[in-house]
Each structure stands twice: as structure tokens, then as C-alpha cells.
Design a protein around this motif. Structure first.
Motif, short mmCIF file in Angstrom:
data_model
loop_
_atom_site.label_atom_id
_atom_site.label_comp_id
_atom_site.label_asym_id
_atom_site.label_seq_id
_atom_site.Cartn_x
_atom_site.Cartn_y
_atom_site.Cartn_z
N ALA A 20 0.83 -1.21 0.00
CA ALA A 20 0.00 0.00 0.00
C ALA A 20 0.86 1.26 0.00
N TRP A 21 1.88 1.31 0.88
CA TRP A 21 2.69 2.53 0.88
C TRP A 21 3.54 2.62 -0.39
N MET A 22 3.95 1.49 -0.94
CA MET A 22 4.73 1.52 -2.18
C MET A 22 3.88 2.03 -3.35
N CYS A 23 2.63 1.64 -3.40
CA CYS A 23 1.73 2.15 -4.45
C CYS A 23 1.58 3.66 -4.32
N GLU A 24 1.44 4.12 -3.10
CA GLU A 24 1.26 5.56 -2.86
C GLU A 24 2.53 6.34 -3.17
N VAL A 25 3.66 5.88 -2.69
CA VAL A 25 4.92 6.61 -2.82
C VAL A 25 5.52 6.48 -4.21
N PHE A 26 5.51 5.27 -4.77
CA PHE A 26 6.19 5.02 -6.04
C PHE A 26 5.28 5.03 -7.25
N GLY A 27 3.96 5.12 -7.05
CA GLY A 27 3.04 5.10 -8.18
C GLY A 27 2.91 3.72 -8.81
N TRP A 28 3.16 2.68 -8.04
CA TRP A 28 3.08 1.30 -8.53
C TRP A 28 1.67 0.75 -8.36
N HIS A 29 1.49 -0.49 -8.77
CA HIS A 29 0.22 -1.19 -8.56
C HIS A 29 0.50 -2.63 -8.15
N SER A 87 9.38 12.91 -4.80
CA SER A 87 9.48 11.59 -4.19
C SER A 87 9.79 11.70 -2.70
N GLU A 88 10.67 12.63 -2.34
CA GLU A 88 10.99 12.81 -0.93
C GLU A 88 9.77 13.29 -0.16
N ALA A 89 9.00 14.18 -0.74
CA ALA A 89 7.77 14.63 -0.08
C ALA A 89 6.81 13.46 0.12
N ALA A 90 6.69 12.58 -0.86
CA ALA A 90 5.81 11.41 -0.74
C ALA A 90 6.31 10.44 0.33
N VAL A 91 7.62 10.26 0.41
CA VAL A 91 8.21 9.38 1.42
C VAL A 91 7.91 9.94 2.82
N LYS A 92 8.10 11.24 2.99
CA LYS A 92 7.83 11.87 4.29
C LYS A 92 6.35 11.81 4.63
N LYS A 93 5.48 12.02 3.64
CA LYS A 93 4.04 11.94 3.86
C LYS A 93 3.63 10.54 4.32
N ALA A 94 4.36 9.52 3.84
CA ALA A 94 4.08 8.14 4.24
C ALA A 94 4.60 7.85 5.65
N GLY A 95 5.29 8.80 6.25
CA GLY A 95 5.74 8.66 7.63
C GLY A 95 7.17 8.20 7.81
N PHE A 96 7.96 8.22 6.75
CA PHE A 96 9.34 7.76 6.83
C PHE A 96 10.29 8.96 6.92
N VAL A 97 11.45 8.74 7.52
CA VAL A 97 12.46 9.78 7.70
C VAL A 97 13.55 9.58 6.66
N THR A 98 13.89 10.65 5.94
CA THR A 98 14.92 10.57 4.91
C THR A 98 16.28 10.95 5.50
N SER A 99 17.35 10.44 4.85
CA SER A 99 18.70 10.73 5.33
C SER A 99 19.70 10.55 4.19
N ASN A 100 20.96 10.81 4.51
CA ASN A 100 22.09 10.57 3.60
C ASN A 100 21.84 11.15 2.20
N HIS A 101 21.46 12.39 2.15
CA HIS A 101 21.27 13.06 0.87
C HIS A 101 22.63 13.25 0.20
N GLY A 102 22.69 12.96 -1.08
CA GLY A 102 23.94 13.11 -1.81
C GLY A 102 23.72 13.59 -3.22
N ASP A 103 24.74 14.20 -3.79
CA ASP A 103 24.69 14.69 -5.17
C ASP A 103 26.01 14.34 -5.83
#
Length: 128
Positions: A20-29, A87-103
Motif C-alpha cells: 500500500a505505501w509503495m503504491c502511494e509513494v512510487f506510483g506502482w500497482h 518523491s521525498e515529499a511522498a516518502v515523508k508523507k508516508a511517515g518515513f524519515v529521509t537521510s544521507n542526501h547526496g549529489d
């Protein structure tokens, strides 16, 4: 001839909730769900060309130590996204914490862990 990843199968506490969260965050089915090996349950979630098989055995074992120190451990799942910020906004909306941002080559990225302590890396490739 190069190979293309078709699917990966890993164990989660609740395949339906994870899907369910993968469908919401990643646009999968959900491609398929049902009974599976050893009286378990599996949900296939992804796109039309690839997916993750989310498996729960009838009698799951307690999680062990770090996957990074366990031979055969799954360290993370990396996914290419078109818009890293959305995608980061969707991950945070799903209740997960993001980290290790890199470029760095080949693009920007960040990581997060889900409720099963599985680590995900989302990457947006640089475009010329």
C-alpha cells in the motif's frame, strides 16, 4: 546479452501494508497477491515490467543484526525516480524519515528505512 531485473523477493511483516505505501509513494500497482510457499502470503507490487515480491512466512523469525554485516543480507533497494523532491515529499508523507542526501554521479539521491528496517535509495539521474 545484458540482463534486466525482473523482480526481487524479500520478507516483510505485512505484505499488504508494505504494498500500500509503495503504491502511494512510487506510483506502482499490485500485480498479484495470494498464498505462497510454506503457508505464507506474497504480494507482487511494481510496474508492468518489474516488481518486488513481498513475502511473509506463516511463522516469521525475529530480525537479526545489520544486513551490512550479514552475509547474504539485503543492504538496500535503489530506485530511479523522475522527480527526487516530489518523491521525498511522498516518502515523508508516508511517515518515513529521509537521510544521507547526496549529489554525485550519476545523480542526486537520498535514503530511508521502512517499518521493516529495509533501506531504500531513491535516485534522480542528472540529465544533460
Amino acid at each position: 546479452m545484458p540482463a534486466t531485473l525482473e523482480h526481487t523477493n524479500f520478507t516483510v511483516a505485512d505484505p499488504d501494508a508494505t504494498a500500500a505505501w509503495m503504491c502511494e509513494v512510487f506510483g506502482w500497482h499490485v500485480r498479484w497477491s495470494g498464498a505462497s510457499i510454506d503457508k505464507g502470503r506474497t504480494v507482487h507490487v511494481g510496474s508492468d515490467t518489474s516488481y518486488l515480491a513481498l513475502y511473509r512466512p506463516a511463522n516469521p523469525a525475529d530480525p537479526k543484526g545489520s544486513s551490512y554485516t550479514t552475509i547474504g543480507g539485503l543492504n538496500h533497494v535503489a530506485l530511479i525516480v523522475e522527480d527526487l523532491d516530489a518523491s521525498e515529499a511522498a516518502v515523508k508523507k508516508a511517515g518515513f524519515v529521509t537521510s544521507n542526501h547526496g549529489d554525485y554521479e550519476p545523480g542526486r539521491r537520498f535514503y530511508f528505512h521502512d517499518n521493516d528496517r529495509i533501506e531504500y535509495e531513491l535516485v534522480q539521474y542528472d540529465t544533460p
